[in-house]
Design a protein around this motif. Structure first.
Motif, PDB file in Angstrom:
ATOM      1  N   UNK A 211      42.940   8.189   9.381  1.00  0.00           N
ATOM      2  CA  UNK A 211      42.776   7.052  10.283  1.00  0.00           C
ATOM      3  C   UNK A 211      43.136   5.727   9.652  1.00  0.00           C
ATOM      4  N   UNK A 212      43.618   5.755   8.403  1.00  0.00           N
ATOM      5  CA  UNK A 212      43.948   4.511   7.716  1.00  0.00           C
ATOM      6  C   UNK A 212      44.977   3.689   8.478  1.00  0.00           C
ATOM      7  N   UNK A 213      45.864   4.365   9.225  1.00  0.00           N
ATOM      8  CA  UNK A 213      46.942   3.632   9.909  1.00  0.00           C
ATOM      9  C   UNK A 213      46.410   2.694  10.987  1.00  0.00           C
ATOM     10  N   UNK A 214      45.147   2.843  11.399  1.00  0.00           N
ATOM     11  CA  UNK A 214      44.569   1.970  12.420  1.00  0.00           C
ATOM     12  C   UNK A 214      43.880   0.744  11.836  1.00  0.00           C
ATOM     13  N   UNK A 215      43.895   0.586  10.527  1.00  0.00           N
ATOM     14  CA  UNK A 215      43.114  -0.471   9.873  1.00  0.00           C
ATOM     15  C   UNK A 215      43.900  -1.761   9.656  1.00  0.00           C
ATOM     16  N   UNK A 216      45.079  -1.869  10.268  1.00  0.00           N
ATOM     17  CA  UNK A 216      45.948  -3.007   9.977  1.00  0.00           C
ATOM     18  C   UNK A 216      46.161  -3.867  11.211  1.00  0.00           C
ATOM     19  N   UNK A 217      46.395  -5.156  10.953  1.00  0.00           N
ATOM     20  CA  UNK A 217      46.713  -6.085  12.038  1.00  0.00           C
ATOM     21  C   UNK A 217      48.171  -5.949  12.452  1.00  0.00           C
ATOM     22  N   UNK A 218      49.041  -5.582  11.499  1.00  0.00           N
ATOM     23  CA  UNK A 218      50.455  -5.406  11.799  1.00  0.00           C
ATOM     24  C   UNK A 218      51.043  -4.425  10.785  1.00  0.00           C
ATOM     25  N   UNK A 219      51.888  -3.535  11.272  1.00  0.00           N
ATOM     26  CA  UNK A 219      52.540  -2.548  10.414  1.00  0.00           C
ATOM     27  C   UNK A 219      54.042  -2.792  10.436  1.00  0.00           C
ATOM     28  N   UNK A 220      54.610  -2.970   9.254  1.00  0.00           N
ATOM     29  CA  UNK A 220      56.055  -3.122   9.120  1.00  0.00           C
ATOM     30  C   UNK A 220      56.655  -1.771   8.752  1.00  0.00           C
ATOM     31  N   UNK A 221      57.576  -1.303   9.577  1.00  0.00           N
ATOM     32  CA  UNK A 221      58.265  -0.056   9.298  1.00  0.00           C
ATOM     33  C   UNK A 221      59.647  -0.385   8.738  1.00  0.00           C
ATOM     34  N   UNK A 222      59.874   0.007   7.496  1.00  0.00           N
ATOM     35  CA  UNK A 222      61.123  -0.290   6.812  1.00  0.00           C
ATOM     36  C   UNK A 222      62.120   0.822   7.128  1.00  0.00           C
TER      37      UNK A 222
END
Length: 315
Positions: free
Chosen positions: A168-179
């Motif tokens: 569930x770590x992927x839900x802990x961010x305000x914004x995710x940058x996909x490179x």
């Protein structure tokens, strides 16, 4: 604000994580970098030289982290009953970014001037018997108990590919940058991540990397559409830096791209209620799937219905 960098292995997400963290630090902003990749290279990308990076890894001190963060929360009577998704409640120890507390004092060291925490590498005792995501529990608990303020940044270099969705770590961010590189393989991870993220309302923005010309840029625009935020061109300065012979500075276009990334982060409203709702949802998922059975407890009881997330919880 909490920012994650994800992407296909080799896309340059570790390099981008380091560039962005250094860019923020140079502006005078409080920033903490976190190496959450199974390949622990962020310290070197930030400019650490010499011997091994000496910060005690979070993954090797998970019991102590749990004991510290549970504080006097009566719903979490021991570290043994606390799992990586256990959300904070009244009595939990909450953290301020780079605060004068036990966790930051023990686990933060500087790499190239940037404060850095690491999850730690696989060691011989892990091979064949452990999942790397077990080591990410410290990062998940840290972000779950962090109350970051305006103008403060956490930059996390995540595991490669869609493997980031294994916790569930992927839900802990305000914004995710996909490179994403301008190749079919480069954008395939984007499609996987986009589809998973939409299910939970996770905001992603694509950063094109290693772009060498108009054809590369057109390819990314065709494949990614409006999710493409900006792009970086091939950087001789980054290559020279990785070879230990850096001089001068990052190219103008790439500096501009970093400014675009920061502007996108700063434009995002902080949504404490959504962050906490996701934390509760994934805690219940883990409780039902394995944790109730493993602990012999009903871990749904750990959710404090009267806890108010964000700055009010500090008082």
């Amino acid at each position: 604000m909490r920012v994650a960098f994800v992407g296909k292995g080799g896309s340059g997400k570790t390099t981008l994580s380091a560039l962005f963290a250094r860019h923020l630090l140079a502006s005078g902003a409080p920033v903490l970098a976190v190496d959450g990749d199974i390949n622990q290279h962020l310290a070197e990308a930030l400019g650490h030289h010499g011997g091994p990076f000496t910060a005690p890894p979070l993954g090797a001190h998970l019991t102590g982290i749990k004991d510290y963060l549970r504080g006097t929360n009566p719903r979490v009577p021991s570290a043994d009953s606390m799992i990586k998704t256990t959300p904070p409640g009244r009595g939990s120890r909450l953290l301020r970014l780079l605060g004068d507390d036990e966790l930051h004092t023990r686990h933060v060291r500087r790499a190239g001037g940037v404060p850095l925490m690491v999850t730690g590498e696989f060691d011989e005792s892990d091979l064949g018997v452990a999942c790397y995501h077990s080591k990410l529990g410290g990062v998940e608990l840290y972000l779950g108990h962090l109350v970051d303020g305006p103008g403060e940044y956490v930059v996390v270099d995540m595991t490669a590919g869609a493997d980031a969705f294994a916790s569930g770590l992927f839900t802990r961010f305000d914004l995710t940058f996909l490179v994403a590189e301008p190749t079919r393989k480069g954008v395939s991870v984007y499609r996987q991540y986009r589809d998973h993220a939409r299910e939970f309302g996770i905001r992603i923005a694509v950063v094109g990397n290693k772009v060498t010309g108009e054809d590369d840029l057109l390819f990314l625009k065709e494949q990614v559409g409006d999710d493409l935020l900006t792009h970086l061109v091939h950087s001789p300065w980054v290559r020279a830096n990785e070879q230990g012979r850096a001089q001068g500075g990052l190219e103008g276009h790439n500096r501009h791209a970093l400014n675009v990334l920061r502007a996108a982060v700063d434009a995002r409203p902080k949504d404490w209620d959504t962050l906490h709702r996701h934390a509760v949802e994934f805690h219940l998922r883990n409780a039902r799937a394995w944790a109730d059975r493993a602990t012999g407890e009903d871990l749904a009881h750990q959710i404090d219905p009267h806890f108010v997330p964000g700055p009010p919880a500090l008082t």
